[in-house]
Design an enzyme around this catalytic site. Structure first.
Site, PDB file in Angstrom:
ATOM      1  N   LYS A   1      11.921 -40.146 -29.859  1.00  0.00           N
ATOM      2  CA  LYS A   1      11.373 -41.476 -30.073  1.00  0.00           C
ATOM      3  C   LYS A   1      12.425 -42.419 -30.662  1.00  0.00           C
ATOM      4  O   LYS A   1      13.218 -42.966 -29.937  1.00  0.00           O
ATOM      5  CB  LYS A   1      10.124 -41.384 -30.956  1.00  0.00           C
ATOM      6  CG  LYS A   1       9.115 -40.330 -30.494  1.00  0.00           C
ATOM      7  CD  LYS A   1       8.442 -40.674 -29.167  1.00  0.00           C
ATOM      8  CE  LYS A   1       7.596 -39.531 -28.608  1.00  0.00           C
ATOM      9  NZ  LYS A   1       6.674 -38.878 -29.543  1.00  0.00           N
TER      10      LYS A   1
ATOM     11  N   ARG B   1      24.772 -21.182 -27.864  1.00  0.00           N
ATOM     12  CA  ARG B   1      23.442 -21.388 -28.458  1.00  0.00           C
ATOM     13  C   ARG B   1      23.530 -21.825 -29.913  1.00  0.00           C
ATOM     14  O   ARG B   1      22.626 -22.473 -30.428  1.00  0.00           O
ATOM     15  CB  ARG B   1      22.596 -20.116 -28.334  1.00  0.00           C
ATOM     16  CG  ARG B   1      21.131 -20.370 -28.622  1.00  0.00           C
ATOM     17  CD  ARG B   1      20.244 -19.122 -28.626  1.00  0.00           C
ATOM     18  NE  ARG B   1      20.626 -18.118 -27.691  1.00  0.00           N
ATOM     19  CZ  ARG B   1      21.085 -16.910 -28.044  1.00  0.00           C
ATOM     20  NH1 ARG B   1      21.227 -16.602 -29.309  1.00  0.00           N
ATOM     21  NH2 ARG B   1      21.397 -16.024 -27.126  1.00  0.00           N
TER      22      ARG B   1
ATOM     23  N   ASP C   1       5.829 -34.149 -40.461  1.00  0.00           N
ATOM     24  CA  ASP C   1       6.273 -34.776 -39.215  1.00  0.00           C
ATOM     25  C   ASP C   1       6.627 -36.223 -39.547  1.00  0.00           C
ATOM     26  O   ASP C   1       5.750 -37.050 -39.775  1.00  0.00           O
ATOM     27  CB  ASP C   1       5.168 -34.690 -38.145  1.00  0.00           C
ATOM     28  CG  ASP C   1       5.605 -35.275 -36.804  1.00  0.00           C
ATOM     29  OD1 ASP C   1       6.514 -36.127 -36.780  1.00  0.00           O
ATOM     30  OD2 ASP C   1       5.011 -34.886 -35.773  1.00  0.00           O
TER      31      ASP C   1
ATOM     32  N   TYR D   1      -0.379 -35.382 -34.518  1.00  0.00           N
ATOM     33  CA  TYR D   1      -0.045 -35.567 -33.101  1.00  0.00           C
ATOM     34  C   TYR D   1      -0.764 -34.486 -32.287  1.00  0.00           C
ATOM     35  O   TYR D   1      -0.744 -33.316 -32.648  1.00  0.00           O
ATOM     36  CB  TYR D   1       1.472 -35.428 -32.985  1.00  0.00           C
ATOM     37  CG  TYR D   1       2.048 -35.651 -31.622  1.00  0.00           C
ATOM     38  CD1 TYR D   1       2.055 -36.917 -31.039  1.00  0.00           C
ATOM     39  CD2 TYR D   1       2.632 -34.594 -30.931  1.00  0.00           C
ATOM     40  CE1 TYR D   1       2.619 -37.114 -29.798  1.00  0.00           C
ATOM     41  CE2 TYR D   1       3.201 -34.787 -29.684  1.00  0.00           C
ATOM     42  CZ  TYR D   1       3.187 -36.044 -29.119  1.00  0.00           C
ATOM     43  OH  TYR D   1       3.741 -36.236 -27.893  1.00  0.00           O
TER      44      TYR D   1
HETATM   45  C1  LIG Z   1       6.222 -37.635 -29.603  1.00  0.00           C
HETATM   46  C2  LIG Z   1       5.838 -36.991 -30.875  1.00  0.00           C
HETATM   47  C3  LIG Z   1       6.018 -35.606 -31.060  1.00  0.00           C
HETATM   48  C4  LIG Z   1       6.523 -34.687 -29.975  1.00  0.00           C
HETATM   49  O1  LIG Z   1       7.794 -35.010 -29.516  1.00  0.00           O
HETATM   50  P1  LIG Z   1       8.266 -34.630 -28.010  1.00  0.00           P
HETATM   51  O2  LIG Z   1       9.745 -34.858 -28.084  1.00  0.00           O
HETATM   52  O3  LIG Z   1       7.556 -35.555 -27.082  1.00  0.00           O
HETATM   53  O4  LIG Z   1       7.925 -33.197 -27.768  1.00  0.00           O
HETATM   54  C5  LIG Z   1       5.696 -35.081 -32.302  1.00  0.00           C
HETATM   55  N1  LIG Z   1       5.194 -35.839 -33.292  1.00  0.00           N
HETATM   56  C6  LIG Z   1       4.995 -37.157 -33.148  1.00  0.00           C
HETATM   57  C7  LIG Z   1       4.444 -37.929 -34.294  1.00  0.00           C
HETATM   58  C8  LIG Z   1       5.307 -37.773 -31.933  1.00  0.00           C
HETATM   59  O5  LIG Z   1       5.104 -39.098 -31.801  1.00  0.00           O
END
Ligand SMILES: *Cc1c(COP(=O)(O)O)cnc(C)c1O
Length: 266
Positions: free
Chosen positions: A209, A59, A184, A112
């Protein structure tokens, strides 16, 4: 790193310590739960470091994870990087690591959607209140701060409507009121924007992403500055967050080409 070519060189060379690669080009995929120690003394020594780039238990990561953590830390310019099974987990676990009952969080209005839902459906049940603020408020965020405000959460550019926030002005106000700042940075990705250079305490990305880039892995990352790194690392362990070595390997492979891919996105 100033020029674009320097950044791309950094992306292809980061996280390649010999301890991770064993002398080949890429880190070895090291899958593990239990780690084998030669002596009890070695085990006790490893326990002390709390998994900071040493093997202790699955972990806490293996050398494959350490390679990715080094590379993302270099990309975002922080003290250390915690890995999560997806971006939504990174956001929820970072917030749970620092908020407690009675606290208040300022959340950007264009966050988001699952981030908003986490505030409205989970934090509220823990007695943590949320106020949404307009993304372009800038230094006007001062009027939203309450005595119990613990976190200012930013997302810039913000989901779907893409407002760019005045991060330095907002960080200045937050610092004056002892409020920690979390951003973020999924859209800014560390190549186009490095929040910690502008005073933000923790930068989060849905690595799912741009970093992974091939739609085959879910992953979240959070890079913290010196002030918050050890607490984030420890609390992420306590909250049980971990990722597979295979996913860490694929995320690192995605990262190598992020620069050239982003040129095409543009
Ligand atoms: C996709 C996304 C998330 C969440 O990511 P996941 O890996 O799909 O859980 C958070 N913030 C933004 C801006 C995103 O585009």
């Amino acid at each position: 790193m100033s020029s674009k070519s320097n950044k791309n060189t950094q992306l292809v060379s980061s996280g390649r310590k010999k301890a991770y690669t064993h002398g080949v080009v890429n880190p070895v995929v090291q899958r593990a739960s239990t780690i084998v120690f030669d002596t009890v003394a070695d085990l006790k020594e490893a326990a002390k470091t709390r998994g900071d780039k040493t093997l202790f238990y699955g972990r806490r990561g293996t050398t494959t994870h350490f390679a990715l953590q080094d590379a993302i830390t270099e990309l975002e310019g922080g003290e250390g990087c915690a890995l999560y099974p997806c971006g939504a987990a990174a956001i929820s676990q970072v917030l749970l690591s620092f908020l407690k009952t009675g606290d208040h969080i300022l959340m950007v209005d264009n966050a988001y959607e699952p981030t908003r839902d986490f505030c409205d459906k989970i934090l509220v049940g823990l007695g943590i209140s949320t106020t949404y603020y307009p993304p372009t408020i800038g230094a006007g965020i001062k009027d939203y701060i309450k005595p119990n405000t613990k976190v200012l959460f930013l997302e810039s550019p913000g989901s779907i409507t893409m407002e760019v926030q005045d991060v330095p002005a907002m960080v200045k106000v937050a610092n004056e009121h002892n409020v920690m700042t979390i951003l973020d940075n999924t859209y800014g990705n560390g190549l186009h924007y490095r929040p910690l250079e502008h005073g933000v305490d923790i930068s989060i990305q849905a690595a799912t992403k741009y970093i992974v880039g091939h739609s085959d892995v879910m992953m979240g990352v959070a890079v913290a500055n010196k002030k918050y790194w050890l607490t984030l690392r420890e609390n992420s362990y306590l909250l049980g967050q971990c990722t597979s070595a295979d996913d860490a390997y694929l995320a690192l492979r995605g990262l190598r080409t992020m620069g050239v891919r982003l040129n095409q996105h543009e």
